[in-house]
Design a protein around this motif. Structure first.
Motif, PDB file in Angstrom:
ATOM      1  N   HIS A  92      -6.398  11.654 -14.448  1.00 58.98           N
ATOM      2  CA  HIS A  92      -5.858  12.445 -13.482  1.00 58.98           C
ATOM      3  C   HIS A  92      -4.336  11.433 -12.732  1.00 58.98           C
ATOM      4  N   THR A  93      -5.385  10.245 -12.280  1.00 55.98           N
ATOM      5  CA  THR A  93      -4.420   9.094 -11.055  1.00 55.98           C
ATOM      6  C   THR A  93      -4.433   8.038 -12.046  1.00 55.98           C
ATOM      7  N   GLU A  94      -4.601   7.689 -13.192  1.00 55.41           N
ATOM      8  CA  GLU A  94      -3.800   6.908 -13.775  1.00 55.41           C
ATOM      9  C   GLU A  94      -2.523   7.421 -14.722  1.00 55.41           C
ATOM     10  N   GLU A  95      -2.539   8.413 -14.932  1.00 62.88           N
ATOM     11  CA  GLU A  95      -1.342   9.062 -15.866  1.00 62.88           C
ATOM     12  C   GLU A  95      -0.749   9.305 -14.742  1.00 62.88           C
ATOM     13  N   SER A 146      -6.762   0.617 -12.243  1.00 61.24           N
ATOM     14  CA  SER A 146      -8.184   0.783 -12.108  1.00 61.24           C
ATOM     15  C   SER A 146      -7.983   1.469 -10.783  1.00 61.24           C
ATOM     16  N   SER A 147      -8.694   3.360 -11.090  1.00 59.05           N
ATOM     17  CA  SER A 147      -9.143   3.952  -9.979  1.00 59.05           C
ATOM     18  C   SER A 147     -10.859   4.024  -9.675  1.00 59.05           C
ATOM     19  N   ILE A 148     -10.813   5.115  -8.329  1.00 63.02           N
ATOM     20  CA  ILE A 148     -12.170   5.432  -8.409  1.00 63.02           C
ATOM     21  C   ILE A 148     -11.301   7.430  -8.760  1.00 63.02           C
ATOM     22  N   GLY A 149     -12.465   7.520  -9.129  1.00 59.83           N
ATOM     23  CA  GLY A 149     -13.143   9.201  -9.414  1.00 59.83           C
ATOM     24  C   GLY A 149     -13.054   9.962  -8.148  1.00 59.83           C
ATOM     25  N   ARG A 150     -12.834  11.345  -8.010  1.00 59.47           N
ATOM     26  CA  ARG A 150     -13.918  12.331  -6.994  1.00 59.47           C
ATOM     27  C   ARG A 150     -15.400  12.133  -6.992  1.00 59.47           C
ATOM     28  N   SER A 151     -16.522  11.237  -7.669  1.00 59.92           N
ATOM     29  CA  SER A 151     -16.625  10.224  -7.485  1.00 59.92           C
ATOM     30  C   SER A 151     -17.431   9.616  -6.526  1.00 59.92           C
ATOM     31  N   GLY A 152     -16.262   8.905  -6.404  1.00 63.30           N
ATOM     32  CA  GLY A 152     -16.594   7.498  -5.451  1.00 63.30           C
ATOM     33  C   GLY A 152     -15.300   8.139  -4.138  1.00 63.30           C
ATOM     34  N   GLU A 153     -15.230   8.896  -4.168  1.00 64.21           N
ATOM     35  CA  GLU A 153     -14.669   9.366  -2.983  1.00 64.21           C
ATOM     36  C   GLU A 153     -14.887  10.403  -2.444  1.00 64.21           C
ATOM     37  N   LEU A 188       0.893  -1.338   0.416  1.00 67.90           N
ATOM     38  CA  LEU A 188       0.265  -0.280   0.261  1.00 67.90           C
ATOM     39  C   LEU A 188       0.925   1.135  -0.372  1.00 67.90           C
ATOM     40  N   ARG A 189       0.213   2.553  -0.947  1.00 74.47           N
ATOM     41  CA  ARG A 189       1.140   3.640  -0.986  1.00 74.47           C
ATOM     42  C   ARG A 189       0.703   4.567  -0.549  1.00 74.47           C
ATOM     43  N   ASP A 190       1.165   5.685   0.292  1.00 80.61           N
ATOM     44  CA  ASP A 190       0.074   6.385   0.019  1.00 80.61           C
ATOM     45  C   ASP A 190      -0.335   7.619  -1.196  1.00 80.61           C
ATOM     46  N   ALA A 191      -1.708   7.907  -1.327  1.00 74.57           N
ATOM     47  CA  ALA A 191      -2.614   8.459  -2.237  1.00 74.57           C
ATOM     48  C   ALA A 191      -2.729   9.686  -1.740  1.00 74.57           C
ATOM     49  N   SER A 192      -1.988  10.017  -0.783  1.00 74.76           N
ATOM     50  CA  SER A 192      -2.850  11.441  -0.531  1.00 74.76           C
ATOM     51  C   SER A 192      -2.517  12.534  -1.613  1.00 74.76           C
ATOM     52  N   HIS A 193      -1.639  12.585  -2.677  1.00 74.82           N
ATOM     53  CA  HIS A 193      -1.295  13.822  -3.330  1.00 74.82           C
ATOM     54  C   HIS A 193      -2.502  12.852  -4.668  1.00 74.82           C
ATOM     55  N   LEU A 194      -3.010  12.043  -4.921  1.00 76.89           N
ATOM     56  CA  LEU A 194      -4.484  11.791  -6.136  1.00 76.89           C
ATOM     57  C   LEU A 194      -5.966  11.910  -4.986  1.00 76.89           C
ATOM     58  N   TRP A 195      -5.537  11.730  -3.697  1.00 74.21           N
ATOM     59  CA  TRP A 195      -7.142  12.396  -3.292  1.00 74.21           C
ATOM     60  C   TRP A 195      -7.593  12.634  -4.074  1.00 74.21           C
ATOM     61  N   GLY A 196      -8.640  13.864  -4.458  1.00 74.72           N
ATOM     62  CA  GLY A 196      -9.136  15.371  -4.927  1.00 74.72           C
ATOM     63  C   GLY A 196      -8.985  14.505  -6.799  1.00 74.72           C
ATOM     64  N   THR A 197      -8.429  13.896  -6.854  1.00 77.23           N
ATOM     65  CA  THR A 197      -8.294  13.903  -8.544  1.00 77.23           C
ATOM     66  C   THR A 197      -9.035  13.145  -9.673  1.00 77.23           C
ATOM     67  N   THR A 198      -9.107  12.977 -10.342  1.00 74.38           N
ATOM     68  CA  THR A 198      -9.899  12.295 -11.107  1.00 74.38           C
ATOM     69  C   THR A 198      -9.196  10.678 -11.614  1.00 74.38           C
ATOM     70  N   CYS A 199      -9.970  10.089 -12.753  1.00 73.34           N
ATOM     71  CA  CYS A 199      -9.964   8.548 -12.503  1.00 73.34           C
ATOM     72  C   CYS A 199      -8.155   9.112 -13.420  1.00 73.34           C
ATOM     73  N   GLU A 251     -14.535   9.940 -16.750  1.00 75.60           N
ATOM     74  CA  GLU A 251     -13.661  10.755 -16.235  1.00 75.60           C
ATOM     75  C   GLU A 251     -13.279  10.626 -14.103  1.00 75.60           C
ATOM     76  N   ASP A 252     -14.183  11.082 -14.062  1.00 76.76           N
ATOM     77  CA  ASP A 252     -14.585  10.688 -12.495  1.00 76.76           C
ATOM     78  C   ASP A 252     -15.312   9.763 -11.840  1.00 76.76           C
ATOM     79  N   GLY A 253     -15.842   8.584 -12.546  1.00 77.09           N
ATOM     80  CA  GLY A 253     -15.672   7.766 -12.106  1.00 77.09           C
ATOM     81  C   GLY A 253     -17.472   7.615 -11.712  1.00 77.09           C
ATOM     82  N   PHE A 254     -18.228   7.814 -13.249  1.00 74.29           N
ATOM     83  CA  PHE A 254     -20.067   7.145 -12.176  1.00 74.29           C
ATOM     84  C   PHE A 254     -20.428   6.927 -13.510  1.00 74.29           C
ATOM     85  N   ASP A 255     -21.380   6.381 -13.158  1.00 74.30           N
ATOM     86  CA  ASP A 255     -22.292   5.215 -14.190  1.00 74.30           C
ATOM     87  C   ASP A 255     -23.771   5.915 -14.556  1.00 74.30           C
ATOM     88  N   PRO A 256     -23.099   6.265 -16.042  1.00 73.57           N
ATOM     89  CA  PRO A 256     -23.744   6.822 -16.611  1.00 73.57           C
ATOM     90  C   PRO A 256     -24.891   6.170 -17.086  1.00 73.57           C
TER      91      PRO A 256
END
Lengths: 615, 157
Positions: free
Chosen positions: A143-146, A160-167, A130-141, A357-362
């Motif tokens: 942005h996170t992947e990139e 695989s990630s969540i965006g601000r929607s999942g957060e 497990l690695r720190d993701a504080s710098h990724l929190w608050g960003t989109t899927c 981009e932000d991970g929510f079900d259309p």
């Protein structure tokens, strides 16, 4: 066997990653992915657990064919208790992530507990941490992947990630992998967010070595690929038009839910269809669709890659949305379009991009917007409350609501609840077009009777990919049945539901079933796995998985009362088309469905049924 | 007749069946990370491009190898790595302008496309015809035909 025989248990509370042997007895009884992951979940959590509490678990599972050369063999499933429904949530995704998990030497990851701070899981073959993701929190899927790929200096990592929607625990959040593939429905992304888990990054270089009989497997896989190639739907229709090939077809059948199911045909269906995606725009002379694309191992390639008109009002001065990106499929084109009465293809694609981009079900998002628009037209919601005028047909309202939902800005917070909770809040629960809290997909149960029964009884709520009787009722696959008839539909629904569990659990894409039956999957599984995988066993395993899911839902508190449809479907007749004057005759079909399932009149599997299925 | 791998990126869907087939042929394991052909996804342009060794006539890798571990297979024209001879010095990976010969840390050798001895698995596995194995002297034939079709002349009497 094409298993690694190894699973990874990640305790987010303690911050530990522990390998465990895969329970091969269960693999033999539940096949893999959906079936096997659900077996683990039901053994490990209390069905009454709060889905967003640390006591819920989330499982990412592959099937025996994931990571093999079987066509479409790249799928993985996320299994958890769903926050939108409170039922079993089981969402599968294509792309490349699932195969990478296998290549790294794992069959499954079980996440439990809750991390005290945002983290992401990094797996490089045997190494998992497990690695720190504080710098990724608050960003989109996206942005996170990139960012993860760039930080690791490894473009071959799969994320695989969540965006601000999942957060923000929007209740219909997805988990997005490979930019625009998603474990889409039931809100699995909100569970991931509740655990402070931002992403999973994988790099696997071990490959799949354990296929039982390689020559037999390759022969079976090649034969099955030929079946896909020779079939008109999988060989020609899907590659050229994608699932969007259905828009005009379903509209003509009179089963295209329009304006929150007030209507069953959309006068602008042609403008948001597959054919329209191929046409050159008058504005810039380019077609909306750039190309098709495949997920891992897929020889169909139904994926859409689209490009927006830079001059469209949604993306003016927003170059970040001008590039090629995952395009509209039938479900998203319907949910964002027909369901809201919006015929602006570019606006639908813009909303679709925000979903990715932000991970929510259309589907749920679009259907919730539909409920909002109806409440607005009824005067129950106002422009001041919503933040914009929101009549049916407003592309501006659709785009605006898509922009505020993931982050929960203003009225976006209410949209993020999904249609069931939102309509209940405003005193009109009858306007939520959902079953068990999950919104309908793009087929109206009045014009296609069997799919209505499937929605009512599907274990994850209203869902087409749990028992796609549309194949038979509209497309004539494997045999044509009358969409308006109720006779024989209970048996048809059961057959589709049980067969679907096999496709999902094997690790292949359900879209193969336009051409394949279980008999095409079976030889591939038999050659890949040890033990007996005869057709007889497949039939039992399929039914076993369905009943296991049902048992979980019953234990979670669901009853026969929840095997229902909104009153609009059963009391308001279709206004136009071949189904004009018809409602869904659920009451006629449901008792027989229980009977063919071997359940009591209250929808509970009998002791004999459970014994027969080894449950 | 000598043949060449011919790649038409416009037909590639990015399914990676070629990478799986290549790795299975050479290692007995389905493992794209060991594939000698790689598919690149330029996702923001919607383009996917399979890429592998072109089997240069005056192959830089072959010329630069200090132990003559890369040899010509006269039957296929492939430049083939003799694993027993390769010392893993990586000079060839520096010499190749295209990056299509790479070092494998786990075995301490380099690997590159060897045309599978004249029956390339990637081409057989490709579901869309993006990778074909055709007459080495006529790799331009399809493109010529396409232009010829545009000539728009009347059919002969």
């Amino acid at each position: 066997m094409s298993w690694n025989r190894k699973i990874l248990r990640v305790n987010l509370t303690a911050g530990t990653c522990t390998p465990e042997p895969l329970n091969m007895e269960w693999a033999n009884d539940y096949l893999g992915s959906r079936g096997l992951g659900t077996k683990y979940l039901t053994e490990e959590i209390d069905p009454k657990v709060d889905p967003l509490s640390p006591e819920n678990k989330m499982i990412m599972a592959t099937g025996p064919l994931t990571g093999t050369m079987a066509s479409t063999g790249g799928r993985y499933t996320v299994i958890t208790k769903g926050p939108l429904t409170g039922a079993i949530a089981c969402s599968n995704s294509g792309g490349f992530f699932g195969a990478e998990l296998k290549f790294a030497g794992w069959d499954m990851i079980i996440f439990e507990g809750k991390s005290p701070k945002p983290v992401y899981l990094y797996v490089e073959n045997d190494k998992a941490e497990l690695r720190d993701a504080s710098h990724l929190w608050g960003t989109t899927c996206w942005h996170t992947e990139e960012t993860i790929k760039s930080e690791l200096q490894d473009p071959l990592v799969r994320v695989s990630s969540i965006g601000r929607s999942g957060e923000n625990q929007v209740l219909f959040s997805c988990i997005v992998n490979d930019l625009h593939r998603a474990a889409g429905r039931s809100g699995v992304g909100a569970v991931m967010g509740s655990k402070n888990l931002k992403a999973v990054a994988l790099r696997g270089t071990k490959g799949v070595s354990g296929v039982k009989d390689f020559p037999a497997f390759l022969a079976a896989a090649n034969a099955a690929k030929q079946v896909l190639k020779d079939n008109a739907v999988t060989g020609q229709g899907l590659p050229k038009y994608g699932t969007q090939v259905l828009m005009n077809v379903i509209n003509e059948v009179g089963a295209l839910p329009t304006r929150n199911h007030r209507d069953v045909q959309f006068e602008e269906a042609g403008k948001i269809s597959a054919e329209a995606m191929h046409e050159k725009r008058p504005t810039d002379g380019k077609a909306h669709l750039i190309t098709n694309a495949a997920c891992f191992g897929c020889t169909i390639a139904c994926g859409r890659i689209s490009q927006l008109d830079k001059g469209h009002f949604t993306v003016q001065n927003k170059p970040e949305y001008w590039g090629a990106s995952g395009g509209l499929e039938y479900e998203s084109a319907w949910s964002l379009g027909a369901s809201n009465g919006v015929g602006d293809l570019e606006a639908l694609q813009y909303a679709n991009m925000l979903c990715n981009e932000d991970g929510f079900d259309p589907i749920t998002f679009g259907a919730t917007v539909s409920a909002v628009m109806e409440l607005y037209e009824l005067g129950i919601l106002t422009k001041e409350q919503i933040g914009i005028e929101a009549p049916f047909g407003s592309a501006k309202a659709l785009a605006y609501l898509a922009e505020i939902t993931a982050q929960g800005i203003g009225f976006g917070k209410e949209v993020g609840l999904g249609s069931k909770r939102l309509t209940a809040k405003y005193g009109r629960p009858d306007l939520s077009m959902s079953v068990k809290g999950l919104e309908f997909p793009a087929y109206d149960g009045r014009g296609i009777q069997g799919i209505g029964l499937n929605y009512a009884t599907s274990n994850r709520g209203a869902c087409h990919v749990r028992g796609y009787t549309v194949a038979s009722e509209v497309l004539g696959i494997p045999v044509k049945t009358d969409p308006l008839a109720t006779e024989g539909k209970p048996g048809l629904v059961k057959a589709f539901q049980d067969a679907t569990t096999i496709f999902d659990s094997a690790g292949v894409c359900l879209f193969t079933s336009f051409a394949w039956s279980v008999a095409d999957v079976q030889p591939q599984v038999q050659a890949a796995c040890e033990g007996d995988w005869s057709m007889e066993k497949m039939a039992v395993v399929g039914e076993r998985i369905w009943n296991m899911e049902r048992q979980f839902n019953l234990a979670a508190g669901f009853t026969a009362k929840d095997d229902n449809l909104p009153p609009r479907l059963t009391t308001e007749p279709a206004k136009t088309g071949p189904a004009k004057g018809r409602v869904n005759e659920l009451a006629k079909m449901l008792p027989e469905y229980y009977e063919v399932r071997g359940w009591t009149a209250e929808g509970v599997p009998t002791a004999e049924t459970l014994a027969r299925l080894g449950l | 007749m000598q043949k060449s791998l011919h790649i038409d990126p416009g037909k590639c869907t990015g399914c990676l069946q070629c990478e799986m087939a290549c790795s299975y042929e050479h290692t007995g394991v389905i493992n794209p990370s060991k594939s000698r052909i790689k598919v690149f996804d330029f996702e923001h342009e919607g383009r996917k491009v399979p890429y592998t060794c072109t089997q240069c006539s005056e192959a830089w890798c072959m010329q630069s190898c200090p132990v003559d571990a890369i040899v010509l297979d006269p039957a296929t024209g492939a430049k083939v790595v003799k694993e027993a001879t390769c010392v893993g010095c990586k000079v060839c990976t520096i010499s190749c302008p295209f990056g299509t010969i790479n070092y494998m840390a786990d075995v301490g050798k380099v690997q590159k496309c060897d045309l599978c001895g004249g029956d390339p698995e990637c081409a057989k596995a490709c579901p869309t015809g993006a990778i074909t194995y055709i007459d080495a002297d006529w790799t331009g034939l399809d493109r010529m035909r396409a232009w010829a079709a545009k000539a728009n002349t009347a059919a002969a009497a």
